[in-house]
Design an enzyme around this catalytic site. Structure first.
Site, PDB file in Angstrom:
ATOM      1  N   GLY A  54      52.939  46.677  34.433  1.00 12.97           N
ATOM      2  CA  GLY A  54      52.885  47.895  35.248  1.00 12.97           C
ATOM      3  C   GLY A  54      51.447  48.321  35.457  1.00 12.97           C
ATOM      4  N   GLY A  55      51.193  49.599  35.198  1.00  9.88           N
ATOM      5  CA  GLY A  55      49.861  50.161  35.433  1.00  9.88           C
ATOM      6  C   GLY A  55      48.771  49.464  34.657  1.00  9.88           C
ATOM      7  N   GLY A  85      31.481  20.423  56.230  1.00 10.85           N
ATOM      8  CA  GLY A  85      31.259  21.838  55.943  1.00 10.85           C
ATOM      9  C   GLY A  85      30.993  22.066  54.468  1.00 10.85           C
ATOM     10  N   ALA A  86      31.576  21.217  53.630  1.00 11.00           N
ATOM     11  CA  ALA A  86      31.400  21.394  52.193  1.00 11.00           C
ATOM     12  C   ALA A  86      29.940  21.192  51.797  1.00 11.00           C
ATOM     13  CB  ALA A  86      32.308  20.435  51.429  1.00 11.00           C
TER      14      ALA A  86
END
Ligand code: HXC
Length: 510
Positions: A169-170, A404-405
Site C-alpha cells: 500500500g502506501g 544508434g547504440a
C-alpha cells in the site's frame, strides 16, 4: 533527582520494549531482526543517537486511546557508517504492525528535513503493514508528507530503502522514489495491492512471494536493486554501498587509499576478445581486472543482465561502471537494459560520480514486443541521461559499437570526455552481413559476390580507425593498458566544467 532519572529510564525501557517480548520472539521466529537490532547492525557500534523515542500517536477511535506505545512503530535517529554521518529510520513491525500513523509519519518527515538540511544520506528500513487503519486520512496525509520530502531530497542526498518484511500500500511509494531498494529473500515483499485484492479484482490467484517477493523485484520488475539472503547481509551491503557515495550532492565522493597501483597493466586482457566476433565473453572479467582490487558493487545484477551497472574505484576514487554484457542477449540494448542504465547514469551524475562505460553492443533489440513496449521512449532515456550527464565520462569500446547504440553508449558526440577503443573495436552503422544484404540487395542470389562484398565492408568498417580518423575516438589503446589509461584520463577531469542553457527542469522521456 534519582526518581526523575528512574522515570526517564523507565520511559526509555518502555520504548525499547516495542510491542513486547512475544511479538519480538515472533519476529525472530520468522528469521527477521527487530527494528532496533537492524539499526545496531547497520551503524558503527555505539554511534546511534535516537530521536523522538517518546512520540505517541494521538488517535482515539477504535480503542486506540488505551493503546499507546512510545516511538509509535518507527525507530528514528542518526549514526555513522565507517565514521560518516547517516540518518536512519527503521519500522517496528511489533508495534501496530509498523503501520503508519500521523505521529509516525511526522517522525520520518523530521528526519528527512534533518538529512536534507545537514547533507547526509537517509536510510529507511521497511517492515510494515501500510496505513494505520484506525487513523484513516491522517495516515494518508502522513504518507504524502513523506513522499514530498523524498522528492525534495532526490538528487540532493542519497536515499536508500531496505525492505525487510511486508511493504504494501502506501509504504511502497516512498522506497520507489529513493535511489536504491534492497530486499531480503523469502521474508520481504512489496506490492501496491496484495494477493487478496488481486484475487477480488482480477480473479488471479498468486502468493505474496510470487507477486512481490525479492526474486520478482530483483529479476523481473527491476523495482529492487539488490536481493540478499538475510537481514544482516542486506544491512552489511548498505554499509558497503554508502562507502561509494558522497554524503550529499554538495560533496565529492569519498576517496580512500588504494592498495592497487593506477599504472597496473593487465596482460590477460589482450586475449579477452575471442577471434570469432559472434562469440561472447564475460564483460565482468574486464571490469574486475580494471578496477581497484577487483572490488565491484553491482547494482541490479539479476535484472536486464545484458547491461552491467555498479560502483567501483579507480585509484581510490569511486566511479560508476556501465557495460554491455555480450554473454547475455549479445549485450543488446532493449527496454529493460535502457531503463536500468539510464537510472544509474542519472544517479552518478546527480552525486558527482564519474562514469566509465565499456561498450560492446550490437544495437537495439528488434521486434514487436520491444516496439509495442515503447523501446523508442525507453532507449531515449539512456541517450538523454548520457547526453545530460556532466560528470567525467570515459568510454572504452572493446568490440561492437553499432548503429544508434554507438551514439547512445557515452559517445564523443554526447560529451564523452575521453573515448578509447581497443584494436578489436568495430564501429559501424551495423554488422557487415546485415549491411551488405541491404545495400547490395540486387546481389542476393549470388552468395559468392555477397561474401566478397561482406569482406570488403568488414575491411573498411569493422575496425576503430575510421572513427579515430575523425577524432570520434581519442586513441586506440592496448587492452592491457586500459586501467592505466582510464586512471590517467580521470586525473585530468577533476576541474571539469560544463554549462547548459537555463531551464526549470528537463523533460526526460519518462
Ligand atoms: C494497524 C495493523 C496494520 C495496519 C497490521 N497491523 N497492519 N494495525 N494498521 N495497517 C497489526 C495487526 O493488527 C497485528 O496487531 C499486527 O499488526 C501484526 O499483524 P498480523 O496481521 O498479525 O501479521 P501478519 O500475519 O504477519 O500479516 C502482516 C500483514 C497484515 C500482511 C501486513 O497485517 C496485513 O495485511 N495488514 C493490513 C495491510 C493493509 O491493508 N494496509 C493498508 C494498506 S492501504 P496485533 O496487536 O495482533 O499484534 C494503504 C493506503 C496508503 O497503505 C496509500 C497512501 C498513498
Amino acid at each position: 533527582m534519582n526518581s526523575i532519572i528512574q522515570e526517564l529510564e523507565r520511559r526509555r525501557e518502555s520504548a525499547r520494549a516495542g510491542g513486547g517480548d512475544v511479538r519480538m520472539a515472533a519476529q525472530h521466529a520468522k528469521g527477521k531482526l527487530t527494528a532496533r537490532e537492524r539499526v545496531a547492525v547497520l551503524l558503527d557500534e555505539g554511534s546511534f543517537e535516537e530521536t523522538d523515542m517518546f512520540v505517541e500517536h494521538r488517535a482515539t477511535d477504535f480503542g486506540m486511546a488505551d493503546q499507546r506505545i512510545p516511538g509509535d512503530g518507527v525507530v528514528t535517529g542518526w549514526g555513522r557508517i565507517n565514521g560518516r554521518l547517516v540518518y536512519v529510520f527503521s519500522k517496528d513491525f511489533t508495534v501496530f504492525g509498523g503501520s503508519l500513523s500521523g505521529a509516525h509519519a511526522a517522525k520520518i518527515v523530521k528526519l528527512q528535513h534533518m538529512a536534507l538540511q545537514n547533507g547526509a544520506p537517509i536510510i529507511g528500513i521497511f517492515d510494515a503493514g501500510g496505513a494505520r487503519i484506525q487513523e484513516g486520512v491522517e495516515s494518508l496525509a502522513g504518507y504524502a508528507d513523506i513522499f514530498l520530502q523524498n522528492v525534495r531530497a532526490s538528487g540532493v542526498v542519497p536515499q536508500i530503502s531496505v525492505i525487510m518484511g511486508p511493504c504494501a500500500g502506501g509504504d511502497v511509494y516512498s522506497p520507489a522514489m529513493t535511489d536504491f531498494i534492497f530486499m531480503v529473500r523469502d521474508t520481504s515483499y512489496m506490492f501496491v495491492t496484495g494477493p487478496d485484492v488481486v484475487k477480488t479484482v482480477t480473479n488471479e490467484v498468486v502468493t505474496s512471494e510470487d507477486l512481490g517477493g525479492a526474486r520478482v523485484h530483483a529479476s523481473k520488475s527491476g523495482v529492487a536493486d539488490g536481493a540478499f539472503d538475510e537481514d544482516i547481509e542486506a544491512l552489511f551491503q548498505v554499509r558497503r554501498l554508502i562507502d561509494f557515495m558522497p554524503l550529499s550532492n554538495r560533496e565529492q565522493p569519498p576517496v580512500r587509499k588504494s592498495f592497487d597501483t593506477a599504472v597496473r597493466d593487465e596482460s590477460s586482457l589482450d586475449s579477452l576478445i575471442p577471434a570469432n566476433p559472434n562469440q561472447p565473453y564475460d564483460m565482468k572479467e574486464l571490469i574486475l581486472k580494471v578496477v581497484d582490487e577487483a572490488d565491484f558493487f553491482e547494482i541490479r545484477s539479476d535484472f536486464a543482465r545484458n547491461i552491467i551497472t555498479g560502483f567501483a574505484r579507480i585509484d581510490g576514487a569511486p566511479v560508476g561502471v556501465v557495460a554491455n554484457q555480450p554473454q547475455v542477449l549479445a549485450g543488446v540494448l532493449d527496454i529493460d537494459s535502457s531503463r536500468k542504465a539510464a537510472r544509474f547514469v542519472r544517479y552518478c551524475d546527480a552525486f558527482n560520480i564519474p562514469i566509465i562505460t565499456f561498450v560492446d553492443v550490437p544495437g537495439f533489440m528488434p521486434g514487436t514486443k520491444q516496439e509495442y513496449g515503447g523501446l523508442i521512449t525507453h532507449g531515449a532515456k539512456l541517450l538523454f541521461a548520457y547526453a545530460q550527464a556532466t560528470v567525467p565520462k570515459i568510454t572504452v569500446i572493446t568490440r561492437k559499437a553499432y548503429g544508434g547504440a554507438y551514439d547512445v553508449m557515452s559517445s564523443k558526440h554526447l560529451r564523452g570526455d575521453v573515448n578509447y577503443a581497443w584494436p578489436t573495436a568495430e564501429i559501424a552503422v551495423m554488422g557487415a552481413k546485415g549491411a551488405v544484404e541491404i545495400i547490395f540487395r540486387k546481389d542476393a542470389g549470388d552468395p559468392e559476390k555477397l561474401a566478397a562484398r561482406e569482406a570488403e565492408y568488414k575491411a573498411r568498417f569493422a575496425n576503430p580507425f575510421v572513427a579515430a580518423q575523425r577524432g570520434y575516438i581519442d586513441d586506440v589503446i592496448m587492452p592491457h593498458g586500459t586501467r592505466r589509461r582510464i586512471a590517467s584520463a580521470l586525473s585530468t577531469l577533476h576541474n571539469k566544467q560544463v554549462s547548459d542553457p537555463w531551464r526549470k527542469h528537463d523533460n526526460i522521456p519518462l
